[in-house]
Design a protein around this motif. Structure first.
Motif, PDB file in Angstrom:
ATOM      1  N   ASN A 182       0.826  -1.207   0.000  1.00 52.65           N
ATOM      2  CA  ASN A 182       0.000   0.000   0.000  1.00 52.65           C
ATOM      3  C   ASN A 182       0.861   1.258   0.000  1.00 52.65           C
ATOM      4  O   ASN A 182       0.559   2.226  -0.712  1.00 52.65           O
ATOM      5  CB  ASN A 182      -0.919  -0.008   1.222  1.00 52.65           C
ATOM      6  CG  ASN A 182      -1.924   1.120   1.189  1.00 52.65           C
ATOM      7  OD1 ASN A 182      -2.697   1.247   0.240  1.00 52.65           O
ATOM      8  ND2 ASN A 182      -1.916   1.954   2.212  1.00 52.65           N
ATOM      9  N   GLU A 183       1.934   1.252   0.776  1.00 52.04           N
ATOM     10  CA  GLU A 183       2.845   2.406   0.789  1.00 52.04           C
ATOM     11  C   GLU A 183       3.472   2.619  -0.585  1.00 52.04           C
ATOM     12  O   GLU A 183       3.543   3.753  -1.076  1.00 52.04           O
ATOM     13  CB  GLU A 183       3.931   2.191   1.846  1.00 52.04           C
ATOM     14  CG  GLU A 183       3.434   2.282   3.281  1.00 52.04           C
ATOM     15  CD  GLU A 183       4.537   2.029   4.287  1.00 52.04           C
ATOM     16  OE1 GLU A 183       5.697   1.852   3.851  1.00 52.04           O
ATOM     17  OE2 GLU A 183       4.247   2.009   5.497  1.00 52.04           O
ATOM     18  N   GLU A 184       3.937   1.536  -1.191  1.00 48.82           N
ATOM     19  CA  GLU A 184       4.540   1.646  -2.524  1.00 48.82           C
ATOM     20  C   GLU A 184       3.522   2.107  -3.552  1.00 48.82           C
ATOM     21  O   GLU A 184       3.811   2.950  -4.416  1.00 48.82           O
ATOM     22  CB  GLU A 184       5.129   0.300  -2.941  1.00 48.82           C
ATOM     23  CG  GLU A 184       5.817   0.330  -4.292  1.00 48.82           C
ATOM     24  CD  GLU A 184       6.364  -1.024  -4.705  1.00 48.82           C
ATOM     25  OE1 GLU A 184       6.957  -1.116  -5.789  1.00 48.82           O
ATOM     26  OE2 GLU A 184       6.172  -1.999  -3.938  1.00 48.82           O
ATOM     27  N   ASN A 185       2.308   1.575  -3.464  1.00 42.53           N
ATOM     28  CA  ASN A 185       1.260   1.945  -4.405  1.00 42.53           C
ATOM     29  C   ASN A 185       0.901   3.421  -4.284  1.00 42.53           C
ATOM     30  O   ASN A 185       0.759   4.123  -5.297  1.00 42.53           O
ATOM     31  CB  ASN A 185       0.023   1.073  -4.152  1.00 42.53           C
ATOM     32  CG  ASN A 185      -1.073   1.313  -5.160  1.00 42.53           C
ATOM     33  OD1 ASN A 185      -0.852   1.233  -6.370  1.00 42.53           O
ATOM     34  ND2 ASN A 185      -2.274   1.604  -4.685  1.00 42.53           N
ATOM     35  N   GLU A 186       0.753   3.907  -3.053  1.00 41.48           N
ATOM     36  CA  GLU A 186       0.419   5.321  -2.849  1.00 41.48           C
ATOM     37  C   GLU A 186       1.550   6.232  -3.313  1.00 41.48           C
ATOM     38  O   GLU A 186       1.301   7.312  -3.868  1.00 41.48           O
ATOM     39  CB  GLU A 186       0.099   5.570  -1.378  1.00 41.48           C
ATOM     40  CG  GLU A 186      -1.178   4.899  -0.891  1.00 41.48           C
ATOM     41  CD  GLU A 186      -2.403   5.361  -1.639  1.00 41.48           C
ATOM     42  OE1 GLU A 186      -2.484   6.573  -1.958  1.00 41.48           O
ATOM     43  OE2 GLU A 186      -3.277   4.530  -1.919  1.00 41.48           O
ATOM     44  N   ARG A 187       2.786   5.804  -3.099  1.00 41.29           N
ATOM     45  CA  ARG A 187       3.937   6.617  -3.534  1.00 41.29           C
ATOM     46  C   ARG A 187       3.968   6.733  -5.056  1.00 41.29           C
ATOM     47  O   ARG A 187       4.159   7.823  -5.601  1.00 41.29           O
ATOM     48  CB  ARG A 187       5.234   5.994  -3.026  1.00 41.29           C
ATOM     49  CG  ARG A 187       6.503   6.707  -3.488  1.00 41.29           C
ATOM     50  CD  ARG A 187       7.728   6.108  -2.845  1.00 41.29           C
ATOM     51  NE  ARG A 187       7.832   4.677  -3.104  1.00 41.29           N
ATOM     52  CZ  ARG A 187       8.290   4.165  -4.254  1.00 41.29           C
ATOM     53  NH1 ARG A 187       8.659   4.964  -5.239  1.00 41.29           N
ATOM     54  NH2 ARG A 187       8.366   2.863  -4.410  1.00 41.29           N
ATOM     55  N   LYS A 188       3.749   5.618  -5.740  1.00 40.43           N
ATOM     56  CA  LYS A 188       3.772   5.649  -7.200  1.00 40.43           C
ATOM     57  C   LYS A 188       2.579   6.418  -7.755  1.00 40.43           C
ATOM     58  O   LYS A 188       2.691   7.105  -8.772  1.00 40.43           O
ATOM     59  CB  LYS A 188       3.790   4.222  -7.746  1.00 40.43           C
ATOM     60  CG  LYS A 188       5.113   3.507  -7.502  1.00 40.43           C
ATOM     61  CD  LYS A 188       5.166   2.161  -8.197  1.00 40.43           C
ATOM     62  CE  LYS A 188       6.539   1.522  -8.025  1.00 40.43           C
ATOM     63  NZ  LYS A 188       6.651   0.217  -8.712  1.00 40.43           N
ATOM     64  N   LYS A 189       1.440   6.320  -7.106  1.00 39.21           N
ATOM     65  CA  LYS A 189       0.274   7.092  -7.555  1.00 39.21           C
ATOM     66  C   LYS A 189       0.547   8.588  -7.413  1.00 39.21           C
ATOM     67  O   LYS A 189       0.154   9.376  -8.284  1.00 39.21           O
ATOM     68  CB  LYS A 189      -0.966   6.694  -6.747  1.00 39.21           C
ATOM     69  CG  LYS A 189      -1.564   5.372  -7.169  1.00 39.21           C
ATOM     70  CD  LYS A 189      -3.023   5.236  -6.771  1.00 39.21           C
ATOM     71  CE  LYS A 189      -3.234   5.235  -5.290  1.00 39.21           C
ATOM     72  NZ  LYS A 189      -4.650   4.955  -4.933  1.00 39.21           N
ATOM     73  N   VAL A 268      -5.791  11.186 -14.932  1.00 38.24           N
ATOM     74  CA  VAL A 268      -5.839  11.688 -13.554  1.00 38.24           C
ATOM     75  C   VAL A 268      -6.865  10.911 -12.737  1.00 38.24           C
ATOM     76  O   VAL A 268      -6.622  10.547 -11.574  1.00 38.24           O
ATOM     77  CB  VAL A 268      -6.162  13.202 -13.540  1.00 38.24           C
ATOM     78  CG1 VAL A 268      -6.399  13.684 -12.115  1.00 38.24           C
ATOM     79  CG2 VAL A 268      -5.032  13.988 -14.183  1.00 38.24           C
ATOM     80  N   LYS A 269      -8.019  10.633 -13.336  1.00 37.71           N
ATOM     81  CA  LYS A 269      -9.081   9.922 -12.631  1.00 37.71           C
ATOM     82  C   LYS A 269      -8.713   8.459 -12.395  1.00 37.71           C
ATOM     83  O   LYS A 269      -8.882   7.928 -11.292  1.00 37.71           O
ATOM     84  CB  LYS A 269     -10.374  10.015 -13.444  1.00 37.71           C
ATOM     85  CG  LYS A 269     -11.579   9.417 -12.758  1.00 37.71           C
ATOM     86  CD  LYS A 269     -12.829   9.619 -13.600  1.00 37.71           C
ATOM     87  CE  LYS A 269     -14.059   9.019 -12.915  1.00 37.71           C
ATOM     88  NZ  LYS A 269     -15.289   9.230 -13.734  1.00 37.71           N
ATOM     89  N   LEU A 270      -8.182   7.802 -13.425  1.00 33.06           N
ATOM     90  CA  LEU A 270      -7.821   6.392 -13.294  1.00 33.06           C
ATOM     91  C   LEU A 270      -6.665   6.184 -12.328  1.00 33.06           C
ATOM     92  O   LEU A 270      -6.561   5.131 -11.691  1.00 33.06           O
ATOM     93  CB  LEU A 270      -7.454   5.812 -14.669  1.00 33.06           C
ATOM     94  CG  LEU A 270      -8.611   5.585 -15.644  1.00 33.06           C
ATOM     95  CD1 LEU A 270      -8.080   5.155 -17.004  1.00 33.06           C
ATOM     96  CD2 LEU A 270      -9.564   4.532 -15.106  1.00 33.06           C
ATOM     97  N   ASN A 271      -5.799   7.169 -12.228  1.00 36.11           N
ATOM     98  CA  ASN A 271      -4.644   7.035 -11.337  1.00 36.11           C
ATOM     99  C   ASN A 271      -5.060   6.879  -9.880  1.00 36.11           C
ATOM    100  O   ASN A 271      -4.320   6.317  -9.069  1.00 36.11           O
ATOM    101  CB  ASN A 271      -3.731   8.256 -11.490  1.00 36.11           C
ATOM    102  CG  ASN A 271      -2.443   8.120 -10.724  1.00 36.11           C
ATOM    103  OD1 ASN A 271      -1.725   7.142 -10.874  1.00 36.11           O
ATOM    104  ND2 ASN A 271      -2.157   9.096  -9.873  1.00 36.11           N
ATOM    105  N   LYS A 272      -6.273   7.327  -9.542  1.00 36.38           N
ATOM    106  CA  LYS A 272      -6.761   7.203  -8.170  1.00 36.38           C
ATOM    107  C   LYS A 272      -7.286   5.800  -7.863  1.00 36.38           C
ATOM    108  O   LYS A 272      -7.492   5.467  -6.705  1.00 36.38           O
ATOM    109  CB  LYS A 272      -7.875   8.231  -7.917  1.00 36.38           C
ATOM    110  CG  LYS A 272      -7.410   9.683  -8.075  1.00 36.38           C
ATOM    111  CD  LYS A 272      -8.575  10.635  -7.900  1.00 36.38           C
ATOM    112  CE  LYS A 272      -8.133  12.078  -8.086  1.00 36.38           C
ATOM    113  NZ  LYS A 272      -9.270  13.030  -7.935  1.00 36.38           N
ATOM    114  N   ARG A 273      -7.504   4.994  -8.903  1.00 32.41           N
ATOM    115  CA  ARG A 273      -8.055   3.659  -8.710  1.00 32.41           C
ATOM    116  C   ARG A 273      -6.942   2.626  -8.635  1.00 32.41           C
ATOM    117  O   ARG A 273      -5.999   2.646  -9.436  1.00 32.41           O
ATOM    118  CB  ARG A 273      -8.992   3.297  -9.870  1.00 32.41           C
ATOM    119  CG  ARG A 273     -10.164   4.247 -10.049  1.00 32.41           C
ATOM    120  CD  ARG A 273     -10.986   3.824 -11.244  1.00 32.41           C
ATOM    121  NE  ARG A 273     -12.084   4.750 -11.505  1.00 32.41           N
ATOM    122  CZ  ARG A 273     -12.891   4.670 -12.558  1.00 32.41           C
ATOM    123  NH1 ARG A 273     -12.713   3.683 -13.443  1.00 32.41           N
ATOM    124  NH2 ARG A 273     -13.846   5.547 -12.735  1.00 32.41           N
TER     125      ARG A 273
END
Length: 303
Positions: A182-189, A268-273
């Motif tokens: 989750n940390e890695e995913n949020e950082r890349k997002k 931008v929208k898809l990056n949040k998913r």
């Protein structure tokens, strides 16, 4: 509606001015006697829903009704007996590590006696291969609620003693893994969001600029079209054609700019998913597995 105002209070007497139905004021004297409120007792009763069985039973004699009840009880006892036979076979198959066959026997037992807690206890054992293989933890978790509802406390305690060490270990590992992912995913997002928002900003500026340019070209073309015949040289006709052609080019460019703006907004929208990237999808799978482990563990603990 009556309107009342308190004008005095003398010991037990209360004086009020009341507006009557004719709109006139009148004096009302209360002698301190509290009004007696009528107590209305509500009688609630349930109306039994009339089913086909009830209609049939309504015309039965007591002897016929008793015979029907006896027959239904005998049929339930027969179904339970058949379910127990399937359970014995399933238990034997589990002992021989033939879990696929055991699951088939449990399916047949559930059709006969769905409230037998042993069905779901054995099913959990089969899905997890006696708590040694959790590759089918998702379907195993589906029967967790049934274990919680139907299995006896002794059976749940027995299963918990066998499963708790491996379940706790898997839950701890998955929690650490999910947290890291989750940390890695949020950082890349967050990193992608900066670039995607910059692209969207540029696309918006280009789109707005082309829109203004198109409006200006259309306005010039329209203006020169209205004064084509004011001169005999035909220069306004040429200018009208030139600006009309440029307007068409600007319109095509605006269409491409609108498409690119739409793409940048979608990014931008898809990056949040989380479903938009492989890392996000893997994270969702691990989170689902973690929830399944917790559901099984909670069911066995009786929580």
């Amino acid at each position: 509606m009556a309107e009342e105002r308190l004008i005095d209070a003398d010991k037990d007497k209360k004086y009020r001015i009341k507006i009557n139905a004719d709109g006139e004021e009148e004096l009302v004297v209360d002698e301190g006697v509290e009004p007696v409120e009528e107590v209305v007792q509500e009688v609630l009763f349930e109306v039994e829903e009339i089913s086909e069985d009830n209609e049939e039973e309504a015309v039965m004699t007591p002897e016929q009704l008793a015979a029907k009840r006896e027959r239904e009880e005998r049929e339930r006892a027969e179904r339970r007996a058949k379910a127990e036979e399937h359970l014995k076979k399933a238990s034997g198959e589990c002992a021989l590590y033939r879990y696929s066959t055991a699951l088939e026997e449990l399916e047949a037992a559930e059709e006969l006696d769905a409230e037998n807690g042993e069905i779901y206890a054995l099913r959990l054992t089969a899905y997890t291969r006696a708590f040694t293989d959790y590759s089918q933890i998702i379907p195993a978790a589906e029967c967790a609620e049934d274990i919680k509802r139907y299995a006896s406390e002794e059976r749940k305690k027995e299963l918990c003693e066998k499963a708790a060490p491996s379940l706790e270990q898997n839950i701890a590992q998955l929690r650490a893994q999910v947290s890291s992912m989750n940390e890695e995913n949020e950082r890349k997002k967050a990193e992608r969001a900066v670039k995607f928002k910059d692209d969207r900003k540029i696309a918006l500026i280009v789109f707005a600029s082309l829109a203004v340019l198109l409006v200006g070209l259309v306005a010039l073309s329209s203006y020169f079209a209205t004064i084509i015949y004011t001169v005999s040289t035909g220069k306004y006709l040429i200018l009208t054609c030139v600006f009309g052609g440029l307007s068409l080019v600007a319109l095509l460019a605006l269409a491409f700019a609108a498409r690119y703006l739409n793409i940048t907004c979608r990014r931008v929208k898809l990056n949040k998913r989380n479903t938009a990237t492989q890392l996000g999808r893997d994270l969702l799978k691990e989170q689902e597995k973690l929830k399944a482990f917790i559901a099984v563990y909670s069911a066995l603990k009786g929580e």
